[in-house]
Design a protein around this motif. Structure first.
Motif, short mmCIF file in Angstrom:
data_model
loop_
_atom_site.label_atom_id
_atom_site.label_comp_id
_atom_site.label_asym_id
_atom_site.label_seq_id
_atom_site.Cartn_x
_atom_site.Cartn_y
_atom_site.Cartn_z
N HIS A 167 138.55 -39.16 72.51
CA HIS A 167 139.80 -39.70 71.99
C HIS A 167 140.86 -38.65 72.23
O HIS A 167 140.71 -37.51 71.82
CB HIS A 167 139.69 -40.01 70.49
CG HIS A 167 140.94 -40.64 69.97
ND1 HIS A 167 141.05 -42.00 69.84
CD2 HIS A 167 142.11 -40.11 69.62
CE1 HIS A 167 142.28 -42.27 69.41
NE2 HIS A 167 142.94 -41.13 69.27
N CYS A 196 138.47 -42.25 78.44
CA CYS A 196 139.48 -41.80 77.49
C CYS A 196 139.75 -42.90 76.46
O CYS A 196 139.77 -44.08 76.79
CB CYS A 196 140.77 -41.48 78.26
SG CYS A 196 142.15 -40.93 77.27
N GLN A 197 139.91 -42.48 75.21
CA GLN A 197 140.30 -43.41 74.15
C GLN A 197 141.67 -43.00 73.61
O GLN A 197 141.95 -41.82 73.47
CB GLN A 197 139.27 -43.39 73.01
CG GLN A 197 139.64 -44.30 71.84
CD GLN A 197 138.54 -44.36 70.79
OE1 GLN A 197 137.57 -45.10 70.94
NE2 GLN A 197 138.67 -43.57 69.73
N ILE A 198 142.49 -43.99 73.32
CA ILE A 198 143.85 -43.72 72.82
C ILE A 198 144.18 -44.62 71.63
O ILE A 198 143.52 -45.64 71.41
CB ILE A 198 144.93 -43.98 73.91
CG1 ILE A 198 144.82 -45.43 74.43
CG2 ILE A 198 144.82 -42.98 75.05
CD1 ILE A 198 146.04 -45.90 75.21
N HIS A 241 141.78 -47.48 70.24
CA HIS A 241 141.25 -47.59 68.88
C HIS A 241 142.35 -48.12 67.97
O HIS A 241 143.46 -47.62 67.99
CB HIS A 241 140.75 -46.23 68.38
CG HIS A 241 139.86 -46.33 67.17
ND1 HIS A 241 140.32 -46.79 65.96
CD2 HIS A 241 138.54 -46.08 66.99
CE1 HIS A 241 139.32 -46.80 65.09
NE2 HIS A 241 138.23 -46.37 65.69
N HIS A 243 130.72 -44.39 70.92
CA HIS A 243 131.33 -43.18 70.36
C HIS A 243 130.23 -42.15 70.19
O HIS A 243 129.24 -42.41 69.52
CB HIS A 243 131.99 -43.47 69.02
CG HIS A 243 133.28 -44.23 69.13
ND1 HIS A 243 133.93 -44.78 68.06
CD2 HIS A 243 134.05 -44.49 70.21
CE1 HIS A 243 135.05 -45.37 68.47
NE2 HIS A 243 135.14 -45.21 69.77
N ILE A 271 132.66 -41.84 74.28
CA ILE A 271 133.86 -41.18 73.74
C ILE A 271 133.54 -40.22 72.59
O ILE A 271 132.94 -40.61 71.59
CB ILE A 271 134.85 -42.26 73.22
CG1 ILE A 271 135.23 -43.25 74.35
CG2 ILE A 271 136.08 -41.63 72.59
CD1 ILE A 271 136.07 -42.66 75.46
N GLU A 309 134.63 -38.09 69.39
CA GLU A 309 135.64 -38.11 68.32
C GLU A 309 135.36 -36.93 67.39
O GLU A 309 135.23 -37.09 66.18
CB GLU A 309 135.56 -39.42 67.53
CG GLU A 309 135.85 -40.66 68.35
CD GLU A 309 135.68 -41.94 67.55
OE1 GLU A 309 136.52 -42.83 67.69
OE2 GLU A 309 134.69 -42.04 66.79
#
Ligand code: ZN
Length: 286
Positions: free
Chosen positions: A6, A28-30, A68, A216, A259, A261
């Motif tokens: 993230h 990639c997480q945004i 997210h 995740h 991902i 976190e």
């Protein structure tokens, strides 16, 4: 798995991609907006253009991107006003994903706050149906995340997610995001290979392997079945390295975004360390 984390969108949404590339990430997480605010204006045209340009430049595949949703959203709430707000907000975030070219949005199923599991799940189904049943329905998928099961939150069992998926009118628009920390905290053990295999069989027998669209990757500060959601660096928590190795070496998850976190620390040293650990586990040197 396509590995990433993230990433912060401070300075512009495209900056997340820039940072991910700098760390050698393939996923990639945004957040599509400030996750602590309700307001969900569509992303401005220049922000969309900058993001799409950067995507081509850094070489992160569009299907390795995930967003997210806001933590304010509670689709399972018995409170009508909050449910309305949550549903509108999720719809807005899905449309923001469409604009940016992000194929899916992860959301926690929500908390029933005393109304009961059945009632809570029915509210989640109604929210999803209202979003995808609309004339201007978004294209991006909603991914329901597995949770640690704190308080009255839904999603601590794969069976609850199965019920929600089975209830919605457009199941092709809804998937699942597994969170390793949450699964473990909810009581699913996968530290030994036999337990990992049993977990995958359970996933297959409930939501189905095809429903899993993102993972995740977080270790857990608390023990198996603790129902506490505290992420730890990979290999430094109660899950340990082996549990991640099974996921990373499993070809069935090869194309999914994986991902992190976890705590980023100064200058992203946390991300760099965890990325190196994951890469090592994905390609064991023996
Ligand atoms: Zn998560």
């Amino acid at each position: 798995m396509r590995l990433g984390a993230h990433m912060s969108t401070a300075g512009g949404t495209f900056r997340a991609l820039e940072r991910a590339a700098e760390y050698g990430m393939d996923a990639c997480q945004i957040f599509t907006k400030n996750q602590r605010q309700w307001a969900a204006k569509p992303p401005p045209d220049d922000a969309v253009a900058a993001f799409r340009d950067k995507m081509g430049e850094v070489g992160i595949a569009p299907d390795a991107l995930v967003a997210h949703a806001s933590y304010l959203i509670n689709l399972a709430t018995p409170d009508d006003a909050l449910w309305e707000k949550s549903t509108t907000s999720l719809g807005g975030e899905l449309r923001a994903c469409d604009a940016l070219g992000v194929p899916s949005l992860v959301v926690h199923p929500g908390a029933h706050v005393g109304s009961g599991t059945e009632a809570g799940m029915a509210r989640v189904v109604a929210a999803i149906d209202s979003i995808y049943g609309a004339a201007d329905a978004p294209v991006a998928m909603t991914l329901l995340e597995t949770t640690a099961g704190q308080g009255t939150t839904l999603g601590a069992t794969l069976d609850e997610l199965r019920v929600i998926l089975a209830g919605v009118a457009s199941p092709e628009r809804v998937g699942v995001c597994l969170d390793t920390c949450h699964l473990f905290a909810a009581g699913y053990d996968f530290r030994a290979e036999s337990d990992y295999r049993a977990l995958v069989a359970q996933i297959d027998g409930t939501v189905g392997l095809d429903a899993v669209r993102a993972i995740h990757l977080n270790d857990s500060q608390h023990g198996l079945g603790s129902r506490k959601d505290r992420h730890a660096h990979i290999g430094e928590g109660e899950i340990g390295r082996d549990g991640f190795g099974w996921f990373l070496m499993d070809p069935r998850w090869r194309d999914l975004p994986g991902i992190l976190e976890t705590e980023k620390g100064d200058d992203g040293e946390g991300d760099r360390k965890n990325m190196a650990t994951l890469r090592g586990l994905a390609a064991p040197a023996d």
